[in-house]
Write a protein that holds these residues in place. Structure first.
Motif, short mmCIF file in Angstrom:
data_model
loop_
_atom_site.label_atom_id
_atom_site.label_comp_id
_atom_site.label_asym_id
_atom_site.label_seq_id
_atom_site.Cartn_x
_atom_site.Cartn_y
_atom_site.Cartn_z
N UNK A 48 0.83 -1.20 0.00
CA UNK A 48 0.00 0.00 0.00
C UNK A 48 0.87 1.26 0.00
N UNK A 49 1.89 1.28 0.85
CA UNK A 49 2.76 2.46 0.95
C UNK A 49 3.51 2.69 -0.36
N UNK A 50 4.03 1.62 -0.96
CA UNK A 50 4.77 1.76 -2.21
C UNK A 50 3.84 2.26 -3.33
N UNK A 51 2.61 1.77 -3.32
CA UNK A 51 1.67 2.15 -4.38
C UNK A 51 1.17 3.59 -4.23
N UNK A 52 1.01 4.06 -3.00
CA UNK A 52 0.36 5.35 -2.78
C UNK A 52 1.29 6.51 -2.44
N UNK A 53 2.50 6.22 -2.00
CA UNK A 53 3.39 7.27 -1.52
C UNK A 53 4.25 7.81 -2.65
N UNK A 54 4.38 9.14 -2.69
CA UNK A 54 5.20 9.82 -3.68
C UNK A 54 5.93 10.96 -2.98
N UNK A 55 6.67 11.73 -3.77
CA UNK A 55 7.37 12.89 -3.22
C UNK A 55 6.51 14.13 -3.41
N UNK A 56 6.47 14.98 -2.38
CA UNK A 56 5.75 16.25 -2.45
C UNK A 56 6.37 17.10 -3.57
N UNK A 57 5.54 17.72 -4.35
CA UNK A 57 6.01 18.55 -5.47
C UNK A 57 6.77 19.79 -4.99
N UNK A 58 6.56 20.20 -3.74
CA UNK A 58 7.24 21.41 -3.23
C UNK A 58 8.46 21.10 -2.39
N UNK A 59 8.34 20.14 -1.47
CA UNK A 59 9.44 19.93 -0.52
C UNK A 59 10.14 18.58 -0.65
N UNK A 60 9.58 17.66 -1.41
CA UNK A 60 10.15 16.34 -1.67
C UNK A 60 9.99 15.33 -0.55
N UNK A 61 9.24 15.64 0.52
CA UNK A 61 9.02 14.63 1.54
C UNK A 61 8.02 13.62 1.00
N UNK A 62 7.71 12.61 1.79
CA UNK A 62 6.74 11.61 1.37
C UNK A 62 5.33 12.12 1.61
N UNK A 63 4.44 11.84 0.67
CA UNK A 63 3.04 12.23 0.79
C UNK A 63 2.21 11.35 -0.13
N UNK A 65 -0.57 12.84 -1.54
CA UNK A 65 -1.11 13.83 -2.47
C UNK A 65 -0.01 14.46 -3.30
N UNK A 66 -0.39 15.38 -4.15
CA UNK A 66 0.59 16.11 -4.96
C UNK A 66 1.50 16.96 -4.07
N UNK A 67 0.88 17.61 -3.07
CA UNK A 67 1.60 18.45 -2.12
C UNK A 67 1.28 17.96 -0.71
N UNK A 68 2.28 17.92 0.15
CA UNK A 68 2.10 17.39 1.51
C UNK A 68 1.31 18.36 2.40
#
Length: 195
Positions: A48-63, A65-68
């Protein structure tokens, strides 16, 4: 001799930081012998985490959504930008409750010997973000390892060249410690950075 599925599990667990062969075997045997439901839950959570988690478009943390959530929080002080090496470092700063600005997560640190350069840690993205006209101070919160210091130095030079105010986390003697047990490097830095 272990079965291929068990070998695969042990090898997968060895990929975790600080987990060697014996620890990986212990974890695998525990999950298979005592907690098969936990093993299934762990497998689903990882999937689930691998499928849903990406990098925030602004700060690069995990999120997810598009932005954390931190970047979207209007209560955060957008004039302050704290640069950290990893989402774990960001989480540690957040737990302290002492910082209310925004972040930029490098997802690593410079390590020329390992072939990790400025392009690998998002230095160009950081410079662009910090030069948005809103950021007034960049706080470098990289670790105090050799690589963390090199990263902080290189970023500080590039950020100052753009006219930005750059500060570095202070370092010194930990609260509650006795001087005779503190390493000499920490004492030396505490003397230089005294206030």
């Amino acid at each position: 001799m272990a079965e291929p599925a068990l070998d695969g599990l042990i090898e997968a667990l060895r990929r975790l930081p600080g987990v060697g062969v014996k620890s990986a075997q212990r974890l695998a045997f525990h999950l298979l012998q005592h907690d098969r439901d936990g093993a299934k839950r762990l497998a689903r959570a990882l999937d689930d985490a691998v499928a849903k988690t990406r990098h925030c478009a602004r700060c690069h943390t995990f999120t997810e959504g598009e932005v954390c959530a931190t970047c979207l929080d209007p209560r955060r002080d957008a004039r302050l930008l704290c640069v950290v090496e990893s989402p774990a470092d960001q989480a540690a700063l957040e737990r302290s409750g002492s910082y209310a600005g925004l972040y930029f997560v490098l997802m690593g640190r410079l390590s020329p010997l390992d072939g990790v350069g400025a392009q690998d840690i998002g230095a160009a993205e950081l410079l662009e973000r910090a030069s948005d006209g809103v950021v007034q101070e960049v706080i470098l919160a990289t670790s105090f390892t050799a690589e963390g210091e090199v990263t902080a130095h290189a970023l500080a030079q590039a950020l100052r060249a753009r006219g930005l105010k750059v500060t570095r986390l202070a370092r010194g003697v930990p609260a509650g410690s006795e001087l005779e047990y503190v390493d000499l490097g920490t004492i030396a830095h505490a003397l230089v950075d005294r206030r």
